[in-house]
Structures are given as C-alpha cells and as structure tokens.
Design a protein around this motif. Structure first.
Motif, mmCIF file in Angstrom:
data_model
loop_
_atom_site.group_PDB
_atom_site.id
_atom_site.type_symbol
_atom_site.label_atom_id
_atom_site.label_comp_id
_atom_site.label_asym_id
_atom_site.label_seq_id
_atom_site.Cartn_x
_atom_site.Cartn_y
_atom_site.Cartn_z
ATOM 1 N N UNK A 38 0.756 -1.349 0.000
ATOM 2 C CA UNK A 38 0.127 -0.003 0.079
ATOM 3 C C UNK A 38 0.899 1.127 0.092
ATOM 4 N N UNK A 39 1.857 1.316 0.900
ATOM 5 C CA UNK A 39 2.867 2.485 0.808
ATOM 6 C C UNK A 39 3.406 2.598 -0.462
ATOM 7 N N UNK A 40 3.771 1.589 -1.172
ATOM 8 C CA UNK A 40 4.236 1.750 -2.564
ATOM 9 C C UNK A 40 3.253 2.251 -3.451
ATOM 10 N N UNK A 41 2.144 1.900 -3.435
ATOM 11 C CA UNK A 41 1.237 2.214 -4.283
ATOM 12 C C UNK A 41 0.896 3.778 -4.100
ATOM 13 N N UNK A 42 0.387 4.186 -2.857
ATOM 14 C CA UNK A 42 0.292 5.401 -2.767
ATOM 15 C C UNK A 42 1.450 6.509 -3.023
ATOM 16 N N UNK A 43 2.544 6.086 -2.935
ATOM 17 C CA UNK A 43 3.832 6.964 -3.410
ATOM 18 C C UNK A 43 3.763 6.840 -4.555
ATOM 19 N N UNK A 72 11.690 1.154 -9.238
ATOM 20 C CA UNK A 72 12.535 0.132 -8.968
ATOM 21 C C UNK A 72 11.862 -1.221 -9.243
ATOM 22 N N UNK A 73 12.565 -2.205 -9.386
ATOM 23 C CA UNK A 73 11.924 -3.565 -9.352
ATOM 24 C C UNK A 73 11.173 -3.972 -8.252
ATOM 25 N N UNK A 74 11.831 -3.671 -7.059
ATOM 26 C CA UNK A 74 11.040 -3.940 -5.935
ATOM 27 C C UNK A 74 9.741 -3.040 -5.648
ATOM 28 N N UNK A 75 9.954 -2.082 -5.900
ATOM 29 C CA UNK A 75 8.554 -1.119 -5.681
ATOM 30 C C UNK A 75 7.593 -1.652 -6.633
ATOM 31 N N UNK A 76 7.893 -1.834 -7.765
ATOM 32 C CA UNK A 76 7.140 -2.054 -8.999
ATOM 33 C C UNK A 76 6.324 -3.623 -8.608
ATOM 34 N N UNK A 77 7.008 -4.560 -7.964
ATOM 35 C CA UNK A 77 6.529 -5.824 -7.906
ATOM 36 C C UNK A 77 5.480 -5.456 -6.452
ATOM 37 N N UNK A 78 5.767 -4.646 -5.639
ATOM 38 C CA UNK A 78 5.037 -4.685 -4.414
ATOM 39 C C UNK A 78 3.723 -3.750 -4.791
ATOM 40 N N UNK A 79 3.794 -3.034 -5.528
ATOM 41 C CA UNK A 79 2.558 -2.234 -6.429
ATOM 42 C C UNK A 79 1.691 -3.276 -7.003
ATOM 43 N N UNK A 121 1.363 -6.167 -6.659
ATOM 44 C CA UNK A 121 1.037 -7.161 -5.583
ATOM 45 C C UNK A 121 -0.294 -6.586 -4.754
ATOM 46 N N UNK A 122 -0.178 -5.153 -4.631
ATOM 47 C CA UNK A 122 -1.173 -4.450 -3.975
ATOM 48 C C UNK A 122 -2.494 -4.395 -4.615
ATOM 49 N N UNK A 123 -2.148 -3.959 -6.012
ATOM 50 C CA UNK A 123 -3.253 -3.804 -6.956
ATOM 51 C C UNK A 123 -4.305 -5.037 -7.119
ATOM 52 N N UNK A 124 -3.349 -6.313 -7.096
ATOM 53 C CA UNK A 124 -4.130 -7.382 -7.180
ATOM 54 C C UNK A 124 -4.967 -7.931 -5.987
ATOM 55 N N UNK A 125 -4.863 -7.301 -4.946
ATOM 56 C CA UNK A 125 -5.718 -7.482 -3.659
ATOM 57 C C UNK A 125 -6.843 -6.478 -3.568
ATOM 58 N N UNK A 126 -6.815 -5.538 -4.239
ATOM 59 C CA UNK A 126 -7.905 -4.259 -4.240
ATOM 60 C C UNK A 126 -8.940 -4.676 -5.439
#
Length: 369
Positions: A166-171, A220-227, A229-234
């Motif tokens: 969520x933090x990565x998605x918001x930022x 970054x690859x890390x932030x992209x992956x976390x974003x 992942x977050x979107x899939x849960x929304x």
C-alpha cells in the motif's frame, strides 16, 4: 560662547563606530559558538539571547545541533502538510457523498453538470496534493534517519506500513497522476432499495495497472513488484476514501512513534540546541512582558486586567484563576503559571504581576457576590 553639542559628522562617526563594535561582537559570538563543545556555556548563551530577532538565530546556526534541528522540524512540518492534504481529500469525498445521497439531490441533473465537473476536478487536485505530500514525507524521513539514526526505525516502518504494497502504491501514484488522461478519479454512486445509498470517488484498477506498466521504468523492480501485488488485492474500483484512510492510519502510527522516540532519546547536540532556543524564547517573552506590564504600572493607575484574561485563558483555566481571592498574590501567580507555557517568568516578573493585580479593578471578573 562655543557649543559643546556634537556636529552631524561627529554623530555619524559615533554611530558608525557603534555599528562596527556590534558587528565585531556578533562575529566573535559566531566564532565562539562554532568553536564550542556542547553544552554551550551558560555565559556564552546569556550573551547570545540578548541579540534580538534573526541575529540570535544566525549565531545559533553555528551550533552543532542546528542541522539536526532543521531536519527534525522539516520532517514534522512535512507530517503536518500531509495530514492537511489527506484531510482535504477525505473531507471533499465526504461532502460529495452527503450531497450525492441526499433525498431529492439535483447534483446529477443535466443543469448541474458544471458543478459536478468542478467537484471531480477538486478531488483530482486533492488526490494529487496528498500523493505529493506522501512522497515528500518519505524524502524527509530518509534524511532525518540518515543523520539521527533513530533506533528501531526500519523495524517500526515495516510494522506500521506492513508489506502489502500500500505504501508503494500511494507514493507511486505521485508519478502516475502526472498522466491525468489515463489515471483519473471518478465518482461512483450506488442505490439500494430499502438500504442506504452510497457515493464515493474511485480509481479504476485497470487504468492504474495499464499506466503502471506503461511507465514501469519510473520505479525500482522492488517497488514495481509491491505495487502490482497490492493492486491484485484491491477491487476493480478502488475506493479512495478507504485506501487513504487506511494509509493515513499507518502514517499516524509511524510518525507518532518517531515523535515519541526522538523526544525520549534526543541526541545530545539536538537537546542542547533545543535548550538554547528555549532560553532565547524565554528571554524574548520576558522582555515583551516587561514592556507591557511596565507600561501599565507606569501609566494606568487602576488597570482592568480581568477584561483581558478571556483572550488568553479558556473557561477551565479561568475557573482556576477565579477560585483564588480576587486580585490576590495567589490569583496573580495562577494567571502567570497558566500563561507562562515556556517557563519564562523570573522572580522580578512575578513581583510585577503581583503588583499589577494588587492595583487592578474587579471589572470583567465573575460576580462572586
């Protein structure tokens, strides 16, 4: 008979020499502070605080704790900006919901199209502001941690913000929202027979995912992956109020912890800088109070102090004041105690306040008869 009055050129030379001495004294204070270890000696601090306004502040910029002070204050200023931006976004959505679900609302009528468009634009602006503020807060936090090295920072950051992306998605939305033609907040209204109607603003998940992939190089690859992942849960329509309320709660938990942590384990340089600033503030308050009270004592035989107390004290504080005998030393001491939030008062100030109250009328005080 020869005049002993100095000529204009003489006066100008005297003033120039005085300014030169003052400049040399200030320069010397700069050097002494820069060369000093902490804590700054009381004798040196006593000289500094007599320099009013920006002069004292400029001298204290040489203090070894000044950089840490700026980092801390910038961080908490950024926290406040984020909270204001978040509050504006959520309040705007709440106003829309109230209007949109009101019985007989005309908001969605053809004639109200311009007003609805203005609301949409307002929410878009608030969304842009809060994501900018969130990213700015991240930057300030990193700079703060780099210099203060707050113990437990990273562990608490993970605990407060979790690892769900969520933090990565918001930022990350700060970057995506530059492309308003593809990522746009839109309103959504639901009506239920026999149940409450709802209205909110949402982001279309498909639009966000498409834009994210198009501009994946911005992350970054890390932030992209976390974003991702977050979107899939929304849900397909991402409720902005729900999303940002959750994120705001996480920020408050983390920022509150940071504030408490710094307060309980302040680095020595910063603690001494705070001490110096507090003494500067106290000196300035004493000088201002002395001028005001001195004027009253000299020019107003029977001052109406009770007329003015409600400007500075709330009802609960006034109740404490008027629990003491009217215009007594005890009442004067209580007023000073309540107003003196920085601890500026000294014995001389307390005496002046007691004298002021001893001369005061009872006008403006509650009727105690």
């Amino acid at each position: 008979m020869t005049s002993t009055m100095p000529s204009r050129p003489d006066i100008l030379r005297i003033l120039a020499a005085q300014r030169q001495r003052e400049a040399e004294e200030i320069d010397l204070l700069h050097q002494e502070v820069e060369a000093s270890s902490i804590p700054i000696a009381d004798e040196l601090l006593a000289k500094i605080i007599t320099k009013f306004g920006d002069t004292a502040l400029s001298i204290l910029r040489k203090h070894p704790g000044h950089r840490l002070f700026r980092l801390r204050e910038s961080y908490f200023a950024s926290v406040q900006v984020f909270e204001v931006a978040l509050g504006d976004l959520l309040a705007g959505i709440a106003r829309f919901e109230e209007d949109a679900t009101r019985e007989g609302t005309e908001l969605f009528d053809l004639g109200q199209r311009k007003r609805l468009e203005a609301i949409e634009l307002q929410i878009q602006k608030e969304l842009f502001a809060v994501t900018n503020a969130a990213l700015s807060l991240v930057d300030h936090g990193r700079r703060l941690q780099k210099d203060l090295d707050v113990v437990g920072y990273n562990a608490m950051r993970l605990e407060a913000f979790k690892e769900d992306g969520l933090h990565d998605l918001v930022t990350g939305l700060r970057v995506l929202l530059h492309h308003l033609e593809v990522v746009k907040a839109g309103w959504q209204r639901t009506r239920s027979l026999g149940g409450p109607s709802t209205a909110t603003f949402t982001l279309d998940k498909a639009d966000v995912k498409r834009t994210l992939e198009e501009f994946s190089g911005s992350f970054s690859n890390g932030q992209l992956g976390r974003m991702r992942s977050c979107l899939e849960q929304l849900p397909d329509q991402i409720d902005l109020a729900t999303l940002f309320s959750d994120y705001g709660d996480r920020c408050r938990r983390f920022n509150g912890w940071i504030k408490d942590r710094i307060a309980s384990a302040t680095p020595p340089e910063l603690a001494d800088y705070d001490r110096c600033q507090l003494e500067r503030t106290r000196y300035s308050i004493r000088m201002n109070w002395s001028a005001v009270i001195g004027n009253w004592l000299q020019n107003v035989p029977t001052p109406h102090v009770h007329r003015h107390l409600p400007k500075y004290l709330d009802e609960a504080q006034l109740a404490q004041v008027y629990a003491r005998p009217l215009n007594s030393p005890e009442q004067a001491d209580k007023v000073l105690e309540l107003m003196d939030t920085s601890g500026a008062a000294d014995d001389a100030m307390r005496l002046k306040v007691r004298i002021l109250f001893s001369r005061a009328t009872g006008e403006g005080a509650p009727d105690t008869a």
